[in-house]
Scaffold this motif. Sequence first.
Motif, PDB file in Angstrom:
ATOM      1  N   GLY A  70       0.827  -1.199   0.000  1.00  0.00           N
ATOM      2  CA  GLY A  70       0.000   0.000   0.000  1.00  0.00           C
ATOM      3  C   GLY A  70       0.862   1.250   0.000  1.00  0.00           C
ATOM      4  N   GLN A  71       0.181   2.364  -0.124  1.00  0.00           N
ATOM      5  CA  GLN A  71       0.871   3.646  -0.172  1.00  0.00           C
ATOM      6  C   GLN A  71       1.358   4.040   1.217  1.00  0.00           C
ATOM      7  N   ARG A  72       2.535   4.590   1.281  1.00  0.00           N
ATOM      8  CA  ARG A  72       3.064   5.054   2.566  1.00  0.00           C
ATOM      9  C   ARG A  72       2.288   6.272   3.033  1.00  0.00           C
ATOM     10  N   CYS A  73       2.235   6.441   4.343  1.00  0.00           N
ATOM     11  CA  CYS A  73       1.530   7.578   4.919  1.00  0.00           C
ATOM     12  C   CYS A  73       2.239   8.869   4.501  1.00  0.00           C
ATOM     13  N   LYS A  74       1.457   9.868   4.140  1.00  0.00           N
ATOM     14  CA  LYS A  74       2.028  11.140   3.684  1.00  0.00           C
ATOM     15  C   LYS A  74       2.609  11.953   4.842  1.00  0.00           C
ATOM     16  N   LEU A  75       2.172  11.659   6.073  1.00  0.00           N
ATOM     17  CA  LEU A  75       2.651  12.399   7.242  1.00  0.00           C
ATOM     18  C   LEU A  75       3.708  11.590   7.974  1.00  0.00           C
ATOM     19  N   SER A  76       4.722  12.262   8.440  1.00  0.00           N
ATOM     20  CA  SER A  76       5.762  11.589   9.227  1.00  0.00           C
ATOM     21  C   SER A  76       5.202  11.219  10.597  1.00  0.00           C
ATOM     22  N   ALA A  77       5.946  10.421  11.330  1.00  0.00           N
ATOM     23  CA  ALA A  77       5.507  10.015  12.673  1.00  0.00           C
ATOM     24  C   ALA A  77       5.317  11.237  13.564  1.00  0.00           C
ATOM     25  N   ARG A  78       6.203  12.211  13.444  1.00  0.00           N
ATOM     26  CA  ARG A  78       6.103  13.434  14.254  1.00  0.00           C
ATOM     27  C   ARG A  78       4.848  14.228  13.900  1.00  0.00           C
ATOM     28  N   CYS A  79       4.540  14.319  12.602  1.00  0.00           N
ATOM     29  CA  CYS A  79       3.330  15.028  12.167  1.00  0.00           C
ATOM     30  C   CYS A  79       2.076  14.291  12.621  1.00  0.00           C
ATOM     31  N   ARG A  80       2.112  12.959  12.615  1.00  0.00           N
ATOM     32  CA  ARG A  80       0.953  12.194  13.090  1.00  0.00           C
ATOM     33  C   ARG A  80       0.717  12.435  14.580  1.00  0.00           C
ATOM     34  N   LYS A 114      -2.615  22.633   8.453  1.00  0.00           N
ATOM     35  CA  LYS A 114      -1.475  22.535   9.378  1.00  0.00           C
ATOM     36  C   LYS A 114      -0.212  21.978   8.734  1.00  0.00           C
ATOM     37  N   PHE A 115      -0.381  21.012   7.813  1.00  0.00           N
ATOM     38  CA  PHE A 115       0.801  20.316   7.281  1.00  0.00           C
ATOM     39  C   PHE A 115       1.004  20.533   5.791  1.00  0.00           C
ATOM     40  N   HIS A 116       0.093  21.255   5.129  1.00  0.00           N
ATOM     41  CA  HIS A 116       0.187  21.543   3.698  1.00  0.00           C
ATOM     42  C   HIS A 116       0.306  20.261   2.878  1.00  0.00           C
ATOM     43  N   VAL A 117      -0.507  19.265   3.277  1.00  0.00           N
ATOM     44  CA  VAL A 117      -0.556  17.978   2.595  1.00  0.00           C
ATOM     45  C   VAL A 117      -2.008  17.716   2.231  1.00  0.00           C
ATOM     46  N   SER A 118      -2.233  17.260   1.006  1.00  0.00           N
ATOM     47  CA  SER A 118      -3.588  17.000   0.544  1.00  0.00           C
ATOM     48  C   SER A 118      -4.000  15.569   0.885  1.00  0.00           C
ATOM     49  N   TYR A 119      -5.136  15.431   1.552  1.00  0.00           N
ATOM     50  CA  TYR A 119      -5.710  14.126   1.891  1.00  0.00           C
ATOM     51  C   TYR A 119      -7.144  14.082   1.385  1.00  0.00           C
ATOM     52  N   SER A 120      -7.558  12.931   0.906  1.00  0.00           N
ATOM     53  CA  SER A 120      -8.972  12.752   0.569  1.00  0.00           C
ATOM     54  C   SER A 120      -9.735  12.512   1.869  1.00  0.00           C
ATOM     55  N   VAL A 121     -11.052  12.599   1.798  1.00  0.00           N
ATOM     56  CA  VAL A 121     -11.872  12.375   2.990  1.00  0.00           C
ATOM     57  C   VAL A 121     -11.686  10.943   3.484  1.00  0.00           C
ATOM     58  N   SER A 122     -11.675   9.979   2.564  1.00  0.00           N
ATOM     59  CA  SER A 122     -11.503   8.586   2.983  1.00  0.00           C
ATOM     60  C   SER A 122     -10.107   8.351   3.545  1.00  0.00           C
ATOM     61  N   GLY A 123      -9.098   8.996   2.968  1.00  0.00           N
ATOM     62  CA  GLY A 123      -7.744   8.864   3.497  1.00  0.00           C
ATOM     63  C   GLY A 123      -7.614   9.462   4.884  1.00  0.00           C
ATOM     64  N   ALA A 124      -8.257  10.614   5.098  1.00  0.00           N
ATOM     65  CA  ALA A 124      -8.245  11.239   6.423  1.00  0.00           C
ATOM     66  C   ALA A 124      -8.979  10.372   7.431  1.00  0.00           C
ATOM     67  N   THR A 125     -10.062   9.731   6.997  1.00  0.00           N
ATOM     68  CA  THR A 125     -10.812   8.836   7.884  1.00  0.00           C
ATOM     69  C   THR A 125      -9.956   7.649   8.292  1.00  0.00           C
ATOM     70  N   ARG A 126      -9.246   7.054   7.328  1.00  0.00           N
ATOM     71  CA  ARG A 126      -8.364   5.917   7.653  1.00  0.00           C
ATOM     72  C   ARG A 126      -7.257   6.350   8.607  1.00  0.00           C
ATOM     73  N   LEU A 127      -6.698   7.529   8.393  1.00  0.00           N
ATOM     74  CA  LEU A 127      -5.648   8.041   9.270  1.00  0.00           C
ATOM     75  C   LEU A 127      -6.194   8.280  10.677  1.00  0.00           C
ATOM     76  N   MET A 128      -7.404   8.820  10.765  1.00  0.00           N
ATOM     77  CA  MET A 128      -8.028   9.025  12.080  1.00  0.00           C
ATOM     78  C   MET A 128      -8.140   7.705  12.831  1.00  0.00           C
ATOM     79  N   ARG A 129      -8.609   6.677  12.135  1.00  0.00           N
ATOM     80  CA  ARG A 129      -8.770   5.359  12.771  1.00  0.00           C
ATOM     81  C   ARG A 129      -7.420   4.812  13.237  1.00  0.00           C
ATOM     82  N   ARG A 130      -6.381   5.027  12.414  1.00  0.00           N
ATOM     83  CA  ARG A 130      -5.042   4.569  12.796  1.00  0.00           C
ATOM     84  C   ARG A 130      -4.547   5.269  14.057  1.00  0.00           C
ATOM     85  N   LEU A 131      -4.986   6.513  14.236  1.00  0.00           N
ATOM     86  CA  LEU A 131      -4.584   7.290  15.410  1.00  0.00           C
ATOM     87  C   LEU A 131      -5.488   7.030  16.619  1.00  0.00           C
TER      88      LEU A 131
END
Length: 198
Positions: A70-80, A114-131
């Motif tokens: 899969g695609q690597r996360c666009k945000l670094s661990a520090r940004c997450r 905050k991070f000047h990175v483009s995320y889709s709504v579904s990608g942001a949702t998946r990232l939220m769940r990961r966090l």
Amino acid sequence: MRYADGDGLTAKGRQRREGVRLEAVGLLAEGVRPPEVARRLQISPKSAYQWQKAWRDGGAAALASLGPVGQRCKLSARCREKLAAYLEEGPAAHGWDQDQVWTGARVATLIGRKFHVSYSVSGATRLMRRLGFTPQLPARRTAERDEQAIASWREATWAQVKPRGRPARDGSVSRTKQDSPAGRRPDAPGDAAASPRS
């Protein structure tokens, strides 16, 4: 099947899958046919044939795990970590004061701001769940909504205009009534099939 699609995204899951593939290689090396390998290891025959081909072409190394897919996360661990802290602060701290709800769209917007990175709504949702967060849906209610007026309308007006249900009657609840075999005509079709043979 031994494992479903989508399973094994963790390192432990990948190791488990690799172990099954290597066990299949051992059986194939002993001369066991792919359908029997599939039955023994509780995998699909298609997988057994694919693994046999990969093993013939590249040896056991061809069946080793390739690591996370899969695609690597666009945000670094520090940004997450920073994003998790922003989410803990709540939506009002970041300009959404209508309701205290984090939606996928709001998180995607927050990441962009905050991070000047483009995320889709579904990608942001998946990232939220990961966090460890879950997206919510805001209640669609107007700010001018008067709960007291609604309650009084339900009690006074709705009781008068509410349609009445059908009156209760004796008998079946279905619209058709099943015929009883006792009331059947003697010359009705199928009567001979119901009588005992002599």
